[in-house]
Write an enzyme that holds these catalytic residues in place. Structure first.
Site, short mmCIF file in Angstrom:
data_model
loop_
_atom_site.label_atom_id
_atom_site.label_comp_id
_atom_site.label_asym_id
_atom_site.label_seq_id
_atom_site.Cartn_x
_atom_site.Cartn_y
_atom_site.Cartn_z
CG ASP A 22 -2.08 0.92 1.12
OD1 ASP A 22 -2.34 1.42 0.01
OD2 ASP A 22 -2.73 1.19 2.14
CG ASN B 294 -7.33 -2.22 -6.26
OD1 ASN B 294 -6.34 -2.95 -6.10
ND2 ASN B 294 -7.72 -1.36 -5.33
#
Ligand code: FPP
Length: 252
Positions: free
Chosen positions: A34, A82
């Site tokens: 991340d 996503n």
């Protein structure tokens, strides 16, 4: 006669200097990579540049993990959620992963890496599916680290897919168990992750390996993924080795 000390590679040497026990390396490490966007923002770059830099970080970590003796490395490259990102970013990520799969194949093969995937791969663009399949086919005889790219992956979706397979096989209620569900996951022969690393500071699990990661140790660092390098991996492994794993039992 004294036992000859083994010849160590550079990553193992650094690990040993830090007091890491080389015979207690976690077998399976999972990574939530991340912070690519935040890294890019801090530098005033476009988000995609952050992902490109993340790709470079991943290359280094894969080689270090392999040198350290980690047997399975699974990374969250694109989650089932996503797709909600801007179209440009989704397209950019898809082509980056495809290019990486092609460009790094030789290096991975030379390093005895076995390439693998996890997720609803059949929903990905055709070119990416081909690149991933070529990678798996070329490296299937390799015996080193198994490197799994989780692409279009969701932990809940994986459990749903496992249950669907069981139902399609005509499984009876009494045949449904933790073991039969495990046997129908995307990679049933992988051991559960021992250590899950998350970069960029969020204390979240984000639907990654939620079935397999039930007892894994979490390591969260404030560093963003593009900033994460071998010393950080060693720190995560060292922290892991200092934990007492109890698996629900009492450990004196
Ligand atoms: C999370 O950062 C990262 C991703 C959604 C993609 C991960 C992709 C890579 C590391 C690069 C390419 C991968 C391969 C396999 C070549 P974010 O964008 O959510 O960061 P933010 O939370 O700071 O916005």
């Amino acid at each position: 006669m004294p036992k000859a000390s083994p010849i160590l590679n550079p990553t193992q040497e650094s690990a040993q200097k830090l007091g890491i026990e080389l015979d207690a390396i976690p077998a399976h490490v999972a990574v939530i990579m991340d912070g690519n966007g935040r890294w890019a923002k801090k530098k005033g770059f476009a988000r995609l540049l952050g992902h490109r830099e993340g790709y470079k970080a991943l290359r280094g970590i894969l080689l270090s993990a392999s040198e350290l003796g980690i047997k399975f490395l699974t990374v969250y490259a694109f989650s089932a959620e996503n797709w909600r990102r801007p179209e440009d970013e989704v397209k950019g990520l898809m082509s980056l992963i495809e290019r990486a799969a092609r460009d790094e194949l030789r290096l991975m093969h030379q390093n005895n890496v076995r390439v693998n995937v996890s997720g609803r791969i059949h929903e990905l663009p055709q070119g990416l599916q081909r690149a991933l399949n070529d990678g798996m086919e070329t490296t299937k005889i390799n015996t080193g680290i198994t490197f799994t790219l989780a692409v279009n992956y969701g932990g809940r979706a994986e459990i749903v897919d496992a249950v669907k397979k069981l139902v399609a096989e005509g499984a009876k209620p009494e045949q449904i168990s933790e073991q039969t569900i495990t046997d129908h996951l995307y990679n049933p022969h992988h051991p559960d992750p021992d250590l899950m690393i998350r970069t960029a500071g969020e204390m979240r699990w984000s639907n990654f390996l939620i079935w397999q990661g039930a007892y894994c140790e979490l390591y969260v660092t404030e560093k963003t993924w593009p900033e994460f390098s071998t010393p950080d991996l060693l720190d995560a492994v060292k922290t892991f080795q200092q934990r007492t794993r109890k698996f629900g039992a009492v450990v004196e």
